[in-house]
Write an enzyme that holds these catalytic residues in place. Structure first.
Site, PDB file in Angstrom:
ATOM      1  N   GLU A  91     -22.757   8.264 -10.518  1.00 10.38           N
ATOM      2  CA  GLU A  91     -23.767   9.250 -10.880  1.00 10.38           C
ATOM      3  C   GLU A  91     -23.181  10.635 -11.181  1.00 10.38           C
ATOM      4  O   GLU A  91     -23.557  11.613 -10.531  1.00 10.38           O
ATOM      5  CB  GLU A  91     -24.780   9.370  -9.733  1.00 10.38           C
ATOM      6  CG  GLU A  91     -25.702   8.184  -9.619  1.00 10.38           C
ATOM      7  CD  GLU A  91     -26.773   8.168 -10.698  1.00 10.38           C
ATOM      8  OE1 GLU A  91     -27.390   9.218 -10.936  1.00 10.38           O
ATOM      9  OE2 GLU A  91     -26.983   7.105 -11.305  1.00 10.38           O
ATOM     10  N   GLU A 141     -26.165  -1.473  -8.677  1.00 12.46           N
ATOM     11  CA  GLU A 141     -27.125  -1.298  -7.581  1.00 12.46           C
ATOM     12  C   GLU A 141     -28.403  -2.024  -7.988  1.00 12.46           C
ATOM     13  O   GLU A 141     -28.860  -1.873  -9.124  1.00 12.46           O
ATOM     14  CB  GLU A 141     -27.428   0.182  -7.333  1.00 12.46           C
ATOM     15  CG  GLU A 141     -26.226   0.955  -6.821  1.00 12.46           C
ATOM     16  CD  GLU A 141     -26.505   2.451  -6.624  1.00 12.46           C
ATOM     17  OE1 GLU A 141     -27.673   2.841  -6.449  1.00 12.46           O
ATOM     18  OE2 GLU A 141     -25.532   3.221  -6.672  1.00 12.46           O
TER      19      GLU A 141
HETATM   20  C1  IPT Z   1     -28.688   5.769  -6.807  1.00  7.89           C
HETATM   21  C2  IPT Z   1     -27.415   6.246  -6.200  1.00  7.89           C
HETATM   22  O1  IPT Z   1     -26.314   5.783  -6.927  1.00  7.89           O
HETATM   23  C3  IPT Z   1     -27.247   5.821  -4.782  1.00  7.89           C
HETATM   24  O2  IPT Z   1     -26.189   6.557  -4.225  1.00  7.89           O
HETATM   25  C4  IPT Z   1     -28.515   6.026  -4.012  1.00  7.89           C
HETATM   26  O3  IPT Z   1     -28.806   7.385  -3.995  1.00  7.89           O
HETATM   27  C5  IPT Z   1     -29.640   5.310  -4.686  1.00  7.89           C
HETATM   28  O4  IPT Z   1     -29.790   5.784  -5.985  1.00  7.89           O
HETATM   29  C6  IPT Z   1     -30.973   5.539  -4.007  1.00  7.89           C
HETATM   30  O5  IPT Z   1     -31.035   5.126  -2.714  1.00  7.89           O
HETATM   31  S1  IPT Z   1     -29.038   6.886  -8.120  1.00  7.89           S
HETATM   32  C7  IPT Z   1     -30.737   6.809  -8.518  1.00  7.89           C
HETATM   33  C8  IPT Z   1     -31.051   7.948  -9.418  1.00  7.89           C
HETATM   34  C9  IPT Z   1     -31.096   5.560  -9.172  1.00  7.89           C
END
Ligand code: IPT
Length: 999
Positions: free
Chosen positions: A449, A518
């Protein structure tokens, strides 16, 4: 403020000139190199590092002085006569200094790079160090310090370093004298590096990883690089080891057997070939032992032969396409903060393996070096990520291309800022040089990010120039300019919906593989979409799989309950000026690693074998493993069950080659049963499968083998007695009596032998205590689903077909709006006292998403046990029932609560056809052959919705039974896509039915 300018000239404080200079990153440190620990000759170089005579751990109590502001720190900070003490490693915010702050993307400081606030909190650490000259140099190593450190030896400045999650090494020999020496480390909470470390976590600082001294000869091995790959036939191994600093003798062992020996010098690497090589993979993490011997040191290194490549858009290991079934893991522990000792790392990794997880992304920074050696041993594919995240840029002023549609591009401010070029490249260099020899590392990720720009393009190029044997990964390609992202070897996204991934596969212009770095945001009660994603992953070799967000909830301990349980806090519990609430409670495990039910779902979805039915009695056991015959390691026990019993059981062994299948015949599965029947195949480990003990369950499959014909219920005989008064209907059948209140259209009582089994009138229920994924919850409150008022238009009663039938027209609403639902309901009471409920509701446009539709009953506390036939024994929902199966279960209501740290809807059971709640002598039985959900709880939904923490919950004076005609799925919308249509309740019209039998 220039700290050095306000300090006395020549004082230790006056040396502090680097922490706002992004071009001064490491002063006085040794060059980066691969992680290794030298041993003395004659020692076992493969033993744990603490056994090395050349390794001296400095963990323990250190002197400590804390200053809220660096400005107030004395000029001679190394004079620690009046200091306190602190345990190293730790985070000072968990030791009573400063306070933890949980912020996600917002920077904890004003955005003013490279400057940080003048009042930087500082922890000054001191320790005595005894030195006896022995011809060896002393290398002081810090494996992790947040955010930067200034080092002094005997009051003399020795160096400066930043990059919190990286090792900084200082050769302090020249500053030592014989006898007692004093090491002093000033750790600043913020430095220019803070702008590059905006990861979503509690913001903590201090010396948080091991500190040690290595004793090393003058001329010593500075670095070495291992290349261990199979040849093109995957039968022979090719090992190449290059060395820097000195020459060495190398020996490669397979177990205890020496298989090759040779030497290497700076101009000639060691090379050897291994016949019939055993390759490394997560499924079969075979490691050879390499011993490196120099003039006075021994180094033990484990070597895994494996080849990672992307061929025609397909990610491959050892020539075969592999999928990553992974998880994102932060270093986060409620007691030790960022510090993960060996035991904690091993516990996490073993639990991952026990959950059939095969990959881990070190989100969003490198972990301690020993973590990777454990992944090598246990078999986990690692996406090793650099210590880089600049997410906070998205929230600050950035006028370039800033527009509502493209607002996220602002995230790339630092990614394109030449001021940070070197600092970003430094982080990439550190990552690769430290972990390059680890076979488990299959992908480099150059951060999270941070948007995309020239600095990150350079980062990718640098990584490739340092190591061309692994593909590079990066997700955040939002740009402020046209910098091309062709240097990325895979397309990575997060939280993309299955539909959009499908669209990716159809793109003509994109040939790279796709990874979901993710997905299935596991916040609170969830995730509900694992199986959907899994099915999609299996459809195409272009899909590399995904990594669930995230492994463990981040929590701080606020205190302890009377029975000694920690009270976990999250954002906002430490009086932070800015916080992001419970967004850090978004994982598969609680902070202490007790699994959430979500982890059980992961384990089941990632199971290595899956069974399909070929014909009435033939089944295929499909092996999803890529490198091993599942039958070598798994045994299958099967059973055929129905409501109330077991019809048959057996077991078999099988052989199914990688990605192949085995067929089995189970004649009993083709039988006719009187009731619906299911076969369940339970796979248990044998021959030491992975980390499982022999006999442990690895996964299961359940398949319905028989659907019984429904028999129509015929009511015969005399209808129950009816008594009608202006405000009441009373219906009596034997010793069962119903009292229906015509004013509220509710049953005030279900009496058995004169005792009311209801503690309160039975009511319709449209609300659930919002789960974290219920992003639309405000609409529910706006519509007043949670606290509606009743309106009754009509109630009537008649005796028909041996039944008393009550018919009702009513509505539910509260505010200025039209009622949110109108309903017609029919209650049919048979002459055995059974009550059949049927209702049809139509919802107004104010209700766009209905969490549940059902009945709520309050019963006395002595109704404390339930039995059910449905999906158990984990909590189960329409989209979250992979770990559960259809069966007969019984439970105490007190044990049915899933204790999410931020309380929310929990403990429901989906797909039930029968449920009873009893106090031992009286019972209420609920049934519906088409299935329903229920929950039985000591807490009301109002209580669960209101309280911020589990430890604040107060039990209801009654037990609460929710019999739901339907309950919405849970999904993962806290960060992921909205709940799929198929898991929502039908709107605007919906019907419900259930039978209640008191006995
Ligand atoms: C995403 C991040 O990469 C992760 O570190 C964590 O913050 C997650 O979201 C949320 O729990 S970034 C998000 C803008 C999709």
């Amino acid at each position: 403020m220039d700290i050095s300018a306000i300090a006395k000239k020549g004082s230790p404080k006056s040396e502090m000139i680097y922490h706002e200079d992004p071009l001064a990153l490491h002063i006085g440190t040794l060059p980066d190199h691969a992680y290794f620990i030298p041993f003395a000759k004659g020692q076992d170089a493969f033993a744990e590092r603490r056994c090395s005579q050349r390794f001296e751990l400095l963990n323990g109590e250190w002197y400590f002085a804390y200053y809220d502001s660096i400005i107030d720190m004395p000029d001679d900070l190394t004079d620690m006569r009046d200091s306190e003490s602190i345990f190293v490693p730790s985070n000072l915010q968990l030791c009573g200094y400063d306070k933890p702050q949980y912020t996600n993307l917002n920077y904890p400081i004003p955005y003013d790079p490279p400057f940080v606030p003048d009042d930087i909190p500082v922890g000054v650490y001191g320790r005595d160090y005894d030195y006896t000259p022995d011809g060896l140099r002393r290398i002081l190593c810090f494996e992790g310090v947040d955010s930067c450190l200034y080092l002094y030896v005997n009051g003399v400045f020795a160096g400066y370093s930043q990059v919190s999650h990286h090792t900084s090494e200082f050769d302090i020999t020249e500053l030592l004298h014989e006898g007692q020496n004093r090491l002093t480390v000033a750790v600043l909470k913020w430095c220019d590096g803070t702008y590059l470390e905006d990861q979503d976590k509690f913001r903590l600082s201090g010396i948080f990883r091991d500190v040690y001294v290595l004793s090393r000869p003058e001329k010593s091995l500075r670095d070495f690089r291992i290349t261990a790959v199979p040849d093109s036939t995957f039968t022979k191994g090719e090992l190449r080891v290059s060395v820097e600093g000195t020459s060495a003798i190398l020996r490669l062992y397979d177990g205890e057997k020496l298989i090759c020996r040779g030497d290497a010098s700076e101009d000639k690497p060691f090379e050897c070939e291994v016949e019939d090589v055993r390759l490394w993979s997560a499924e079969s993490p075979y490691l050879y032992r390499l011993e490196i011997e120099t003039d006075s040191e021994l180094i033990g290194e484990k070597v895994g032969f494996r080849k990672v490549e992307i061929v025609d858009g397909v990610f491959k290991l050892n020539g075969k396409h592999i999928k990553l079934f992974g998880v994102n893991r932060h270093d986060s522990y409620p007691d030790t903060g960022y510090y993960a000792d060996r035991e904690k790392m091993l516990h996490d990794l073993t639990l991952m393996k026990r959950s059939n997880i095969n990959a881990v992304r070190t989100s969003h920074y490198p972990n301690a070096p020993e973590f990777y050696a454990m992944c090598d041993e246990l078999g986990l594919y690692v996406i090793d990520e650099a210590d880089l995240e600049t997410h906070g840029c998205v929230c600050v002023y950035n006028d370039l291309k800033w527009s509502a549609e493209n607002a996220y591009n602002g995230i790339a401010l630092i990614a394109k800022d030449p001021l940070f070029r070197e600092a970003i490249l430094d982080r990439e260099r550190l990552l690769v040089s430290r972990d390059v020899n680890r076979p488990s590392v299959v992908i480099w990720s150059f951060g999270n990010e941070s948007g995309y720009g020239e600095n990150l393009r350079e980062a990718a190029k640098l990584i490739k120039s340092l190591d061309s044997s692994r593909p590079v990964h990066y997700e955040s390609t939002y740009k402020l300019d046209e910098t091309p992202d062709d240097v990325l070897d895979m397309v990575s996204e997060m939280y993309t919906s299955p539909e959009d991934i499908q669209k990716f596969l159809e793109r003509e212009d994109e040939k790279r593989p796709f990874i979901l770095c993710e997905y299935s945001h596991a916040m609170g009660n969830g995730p509900g979409d694992l199986e959907e994603y899994h099915e999609l992953f299996m459809k195409s070799d272009r899909l590399m799989g995904g990594l669930v967000w995230e492994w463990a909830d981040h929590g701080v301990i606020l205190g302890y309950t009377a029975d000694g349980k920690p009270k976990y806090g999250y954002g906002g519990d430490s009086g932070e000026k800015h916080d992001d609430g419970n967004f850090c409670m978004d994982a598969l495990c609680y902070p202490d690693r007790t699994p959430h039910t979500g982890l059980a779902e992961v384990k089941q979805v990632y199971r290595p074998v899956r069974v399909t039915r070929i014909s009435a009695d033939r089944f295929a056991v499909n092996n999803l493993l890529r490198f091993i015959d599942a039958g070598e390691y798994l045994t299958c026990n099967w059973e055929i069950t129905y409501d109330g019993g077991k019809a048959a059981a057996g077991s078999f062994d099988f052989s199914a080659e990688p990605m192949g299948s085995a067929e089995v015949t189970i004649p009993e599965a083709a039988r006719n049963f009187e009731r619906d029947a299911y076969i369940r195949f339970i796979f248990t480990a044998k021959n030491g499968y992975s980390v499982f003990a022999d006999g442990d369950e690895v996964g299961f499959d359940q398949i319905k083998v028989f659907t019984a014909e429904r028999k129509a219920v015929i009511n015969e005989g005399k209808a129950p007695d009816i008594t009608e008064t202006p405000l009441k209907f009373e219906i009596t059948a034997g010793d069962i009596r119903y009292v229906f209140n015509r004013r509220t259209a509710q049953f005030d009582g279900i009496f058995k032998g004169g005792k009311n089994l209801l503690a309160k009138p039975m009511e319709y229920n449209f609300f659930r205590a919002p789960i974290d994924n219920d992003t639309m919850k405000n609409d529910w409150y706006a519509a007043h689903l949670n606290d509606y008022k009743l309106k009754v238009y009509e109630t009537s009663i008649s005796a028909e077909n041996s039944c008393a039938i009550i018919r009702v027209k009513q509505s539910f609403g509260w505010s200025i709006h039209q009622p949110f639902a109108k309903m017609t309901a029919e209650y049919r009471i048979g002459n055995h006292g059974e009550l059949d409920i049927g209702c049809d509701a139509e919802f107004s446009n104010k209700v766009t998403f209905l969490p549940r539709f059902g009945l709520r009953l309050f019963v006395d506390k002595d109704f404390d046990s339930v039995e059910y036939y449905g999906y158990g024994e984990y909590e189960s929902y329409a989209d979250k029932h992979q770990a559960s199966y259809v069966g007969n279960f019984s439970a105490k209501i007190a044990d049915m609560h899933e204790d999410y740290i931020r309380p929310q809807e929990n403990g429901s059971h989906w797909g039930c056809t029968r449920m009873s709640v009893t106090n031992g002598s009286d019972t209420l039985v609920f049934s519906n052959p088409d299935g329903f959900s229920f929950s039985a709880s000591e807490y009301t939904q109002e209580e669960l919705a209101e309280k911020r923490h589990n430890f604040e919950l107060v039990k209801c004076e009654h037990n609460v039974i929710c019999a739901d005609f339907d309950m919405a799925g849970v999904g993962s919308a806290a960060c992921g896509p909205q709940l799929a249509e198929k898991y929502r309740l039908s709107l605007p019209k919906i019907s419900g039915s259930i039978k209640i039998v008191p006995n």
